[in-house]
Scaffold this active site. Structure first.
Site, short mmCIF file in Angstrom:
data_model
loop_
_atom_site.label_atom_id
_atom_site.label_comp_id
_atom_site.label_asym_id
_atom_site.label_seq_id
_atom_site.Cartn_x
_atom_site.Cartn_y
_atom_site.Cartn_z
N VAL A 261 5.34 -0.94 2.59
CA VAL A 261 4.27 -1.14 3.56
C VAL A 261 3.20 -2.02 2.93
CG1 VAL A 261 2.57 0.00 5.02
CG2 VAL A 261 4.74 1.14 4.54
N GLY B 167 10.81 5.74 2.86
CA GLY B 167 12.25 5.69 3.07
C GLY B 167 12.70 4.41 3.75
N LYS C 227 5.04 -2.90 8.06
CA LYS C 227 6.16 -2.14 7.50
C LYS C 227 7.41 -2.99 7.52
CE LYS C 227 6.38 2.15 7.80
NZ LYS C 227 6.39 3.52 8.28
N ASP D 63 10.61 13.21 11.92
CA ASP D 63 10.21 12.96 10.54
C ASP D 63 8.77 13.40 10.33
OD1 ASP D 63 10.67 12.17 7.97
OD2 ASP D 63 10.41 10.03 8.35
N ILE E 58 0.82 -1.22 0.00
CA ILE E 58 0.00 0.00 0.00
C ILE E 58 0.85 1.26 0.00
CG2 ILE E 58 -2.10 -0.93 1.01
CD1 ILE E 58 -1.08 -0.09 3.74
N GLY E 59 2.12 1.11 0.18
CA GLY E 59 2.94 2.31 0.14
C GLY E 59 4.41 1.96 0.21
N CYS E 60 5.19 2.92 -0.20
CA CYS E 60 6.63 2.77 -0.13
C CYS E 60 7.17 4.02 0.53
CB CYS E 60 7.24 2.72 -1.51
SG CYS E 60 7.05 1.17 -2.31
N GLY F 18 11.17 1.42 3.59
CA GLY F 18 10.85 0.18 2.91
C GLY F 18 9.39 0.16 2.50
N1 LIG Z 1 -0.63 2.29 9.28
C1 LIG Z 1 -0.87 2.60 8.00
N2 LIG Z 1 -2.11 2.54 7.52
C2 LIG Z 1 -2.37 2.87 6.23
N3 LIG Z 1 -1.44 3.24 5.35
C3 LIG Z 1 -0.18 3.32 5.77
C4 LIG Z 1 0.17 3.00 7.11
N4 LIG Z 1 1.49 3.17 7.24
C5 LIG Z 1 1.95 3.60 6.04
N5 LIG Z 1 0.94 3.68 5.15
C6 LIG Z 1 1.04 4.10 3.75
O1 LIG Z 1 2.29 3.69 3.26
C7 LIG Z 1 3.03 4.81 2.78
C8 LIG Z 1 4.49 4.62 3.07
O2 LIG Z 1 4.71 4.72 4.44
P1 LIG Z 1 6.15 4.88 5.03
O3 LIG Z 1 6.94 3.65 4.72
O4 LIG Z 1 6.00 5.27 6.45
O5 LIG Z 1 6.82 6.02 4.19
P2 LIG Z 1 6.54 7.58 4.22
O6 LIG Z 1 6.01 7.91 5.58
O7 LIG Z 1 7.87 8.15 3.95
O8 LIG Z 1 5.55 7.84 3.12
C9 LIG Z 1 2.43 6.00 3.49
O9 LIG Z 1 2.58 7.17 2.73
C10 LIG Z 1 0.98 5.60 3.62
O10 LIG Z 1 0.28 5.92 2.44
MG LIG Z 2 5.66 6.98 7.24
#
Ligand SMILES: Nc1ncnc2c1ncn2[C@@H]1O[C@H](COP(=O)(O)OP(=O)(O)O)[C@@H](O)[C@H]1O
Ligand SMILES: [Mg+2]
Ligand SMILES: *[C@@H]1O[C@H](CO)[C@@H](O)[C@H](O)[C@H]1NC(C)=O
Ligand SMILES: *[C@@H]1O[C@H](CO)[C@@H](O)[C@H](O)[C@H]1NC(C)=O
Ligand SMILES: *[C@@H]1O[C@H](CO)[C@@H](O)[C@H](O)[C@H]1NC(C)=O
Ligand SMILES: *[C@@H]1O[C@H](CO)[C@@H](O)[C@H](O)[C@H]1NC(C)=O
Ligand SMILES: *[C@@H]1O[C@H](CO)[C@@H](O)[C@H](O)[C@H]1NC(C)=O
Length: 595
Positions: free
Chosen positions: A324, A320, A338, A433, A316-318, A322
């Protein structure tokens, strides 16, 4: 040098120390070489062009960008344009008194043009355009009687054009375009001969050259000395703001890398080749689950079994740190996972103790860390899943707009979460951060702060640089950019930037700011000087109330103050938000206790 690569600022420090010790030890290098080494010391980052300037050489004549007179071995040409050099210009440049050409254009230098350059009496050409140089133009440049070319366009210079520049009889090319210069352009000497194209894009220049008549109220007249110094004091105040911008711009290179990573991640999410085994492999080699406070009502076996099924479709996301993943358990509970790739051994213990602390922090406005999975190759942190995604997405990617009340509520929630970390946790936690992608939203658009403590946890590893790459830059306080030392007040600064982002609907380093040589804070400061700060607000935002807008702007302005002492604490911010910004309901007051 392997050992000093461990950490970014460790590296600077070491390099500085090395330079100092080496210059002390080896007296052999020529004075010009020493001056250049001080120049390098003031450069805090670059694309590596200065790495091979070896202090043990007898003279700097074979260094990249340096040319000497073949007979005297004195430096006559210092030419390092387009190398992402960031930092201030060392006054020791003034010691290169045989220098004819100084070409440092299109880098990221910030701070003042050192008046000591006036000592380089042989200078014929100065190219400093395309940096972030600020404060006023030193009148000492008027001493450079050999000067033919002076290009200082596209910087952040302010104040008046010094009359003394008129003495530069040999000047053929002169460009001060796109700065923040003001006042009447002196008609002295050679200056009268330059036309509008040397002066375009300044804040307020007038005079014959630009065909604008001056109102008779200033300009570098006879009392130019005092006015210049007052001006440069004003400029100094702005300096830190600029510093951030420019230092950020340095990191611009890194941003590019980050963008590429991000893009890579995006492509991976969309069309990822099938290496879904990645996670399975993580856990198959013998993993263990650590849960906090019985927060995860599952057996380790169940969780690991579930983890093995995750693949790139669940990303669902990337960020710094790694990738997610979304982890949906059979009972319908959803978590965010994560994945942090394993660092060196021995770090583990420390890491686990810290995670234990983070896992013990529960608060309504913080994202709950429920546990983690410990595998030979990675750490998989298990967080609550927030269905609303990140504030970053909500502001910049989704089509439906957040209205005024929703924005205020998010700001208030984020402030409360952060205030809890700063003031109610023991030990206190500095987030390090704060940025919109670390403010997550639940289904009701309530904010929760995520990733607290992680930056610290990972900074001793290479990841420190990743944090910055990952987009934190633009949110970083100037003193943090310089020292790398985080304090509560550095978070407050980032929070201020976050408020501006929410208000404006624009990322801190939006192209529209960068075009003006500014970031969001620089833009705000500019608007403030013109008393137009309300213009920063997103025109698409509905339901704005001017009174609370003004109050919120005033809080944001305090938070992004360049000196940490002038920023309020997060406790104070919450108080101000509740008393002056959010129209208070009688029964709804701040409760700092965890749920
Ligand atoms: N607990 C969470 N619930 C839903 N989405 C999340 C959660 N944690 C992270 N994400 C999604 O994953 C993305 C990447 O998160 P993260 O690895 O923390 O990198 P960053 O904070 O630099 O964007 C976030 O931008 C968010 O969209
Ligand atoms: Mg984050
Ligand atoms: C100065 O040095 C740069 C880079 O070494 C070179 O490109 C440039 O031509 C030099 N200028 C003169 C006039 O020698
Ligand atoms: C510049 O020249 C002045 C006077 O000649 C001298 O005092 C000063 O130290 C010089 N500065 C540098 C950086 O060389
Ligand atoms: C300005 O330009 C004119 C014509 O090119 C020249 O004659 C004159 O000397 C110049 N003035 C100065 C002060 O350089
Ligand atoms: C000065 O620089 C600006 C901005 O880079 C440019 O547009 C302008 O043409 C330059 N002026 C001259 C005289 O070259
Ligand atoms: C200066 O402005 C006046 C009036 O705006 C105009 O008539 C004149 O042509 C302009 N001169 C130049 C050199 O642009």
């Amino acid at each position: 040098m392997g050992f000093c690569l461990m950490e970014w600022r460790g590296l600077w420090l070491l390099c500085v120390l090395l330079t100092i010790t080496v210059t002390n030890k080896i007296r052999a290098i020529s004075p010009d070489g020493q001056a250049l080494l001080s120049f390098r010391t003031a450069v805090v980052s670059s694309d590596g062009v200065l790495l091979h300037w070896r202090p043990e050489d007898p003279d700097p004549c074979n260094w990249k960008g340096v040319k000497c007179d073949p007979k005297t071995k004195r430096v006559i040409n210092l030419s390092i344009p387009y190398h992402k050099l960031s930092g201030s210009l060392s006054p020791d440049l003034g010691k290169l008194d045989q220098l004819k050409i100084l070409a440092l254009h299109n880098n990221n230098f910030y701070g003042a043009i050192p008046s000591e350059l006036g000592n380089c009496s042989q200078l014929q050409r100065i190219y400093l355009q395309g940096n972030y140089l600020s404060e006023s133009i030193p009148s000492e440049l008027g001493e450079l009687l050999e000067l033919e070319t002076l290009d200082i366009s596209s910087n952040s210079l302010s104040g008046y054009i010094p009359r003394l520049l008129g003495k530069l009889d040999k000047l053929i090319y002169f460009n001060v375009s796109t700065n923040f210069l003001i006042g009447s352009i002196p008609l002295d000497g050679v200056l009268i001969n330059f036309t509008e194209s040397s002066f375009v894009g300044n804040r307020g220049l007038c005079g014959k050259q630009v065909n604008v008549t001056c109102k008779d109220d200033g300009g570098p007249g006879t009392n130019s000395h005092s006015s210049t110094s007052a001006q440069s004091q004003g400029a100094r105040k702005k300096y830190s703001g600029r510093l951030l911008i420019s230092a950020s711009a340095t990191v611009g290179a890194l941003l590019l890398v980050a963008l590429m990573c991000f893009w890579g991640c995006f492509l991976y999410k969309k069309f990822g080749k099938n290496d879904g085994k990645c996670l399975a492999m993580d856990v198959s080699g013998g993993a263990s689950i650590v849960m906090f406070h019985g927060d995860l009502p599952y057996s380790s076996k169940d969780i690991i079994k579930k983890l093995e099924t995750l693949n790139e479709e669940h990303i669902i996301g990337c960020g710094g740190f790694g990738k997610v993943y979304k982890l949906a358990m059979d009972d319908g509970n959803i978590f965010a996972l994560k994945r942090i790739v394993k660092m060196n051994d021995g770090f583990d213990r420390f890491f686990e103790r810290e995670l234990e602390i983070l896992g013990s922090i529960k608060h309504r406005y913080l994202v709950n860390l429920r546990g983690y999975c410990n595998s030979p190759t990675s750490k998989l942190l298990i967080y609550d899943f927030l269905p609303g995604g990140s504030l970053d997405e909500a502001l910049h990617e989704r089509s439906e707009q957040l209205d005024w009340d929703a924005r205020l509520n998010i700001i208030l929630g984020a402030a409360k979460g952060l205030a809890y970390l700063h003031h109610d946790c023991s030990p206190r936690i500095i987030h390090r951060d704060i940025k919109s992608s670390n403010i997550l939203l639940d289904g009701n658009l309530e904010a929760r702060v995520s990733d607290f403590g992680l930056a610290k946890l990972l900074e001793d590893e290479e990841s420190h640089i990743t944090t910055i790459v990952a987009g934190t830059f633009g949110y970083l306080a100037p003193e943090y950019m310089q020292s790398g030392r985080a304090k509560e007040k550095t978070d407050v600064y980032s929070f201020g930037v976050l408020v501006l982002e929410v208000l404006s609907g624009k990322r801190p380093t939006d192209a529209s700011f960068i075009e003006k040589g500014l970031n969001i804070v620089g833009w705000l400061n500019f608007l403030v000087t013109e008393n137009r700060q309300r213009e920063i607000v997103d025109p698409r935002c509905e339901g704005i109330q001017t009174e609370s807008l003004d109050a919120l702007l005033s809080i944001a302005i305090q938070c992004v103050s360049s000196s940490p002492e002038d920023r309020p604490t997060m406790h104070r911010v919450v108080q101000l938000l509740e008393s002056e910004v959010v129209t208070p309901c009688p029964s709804d007051f701040y409760d700092s206790n965890p749920e």
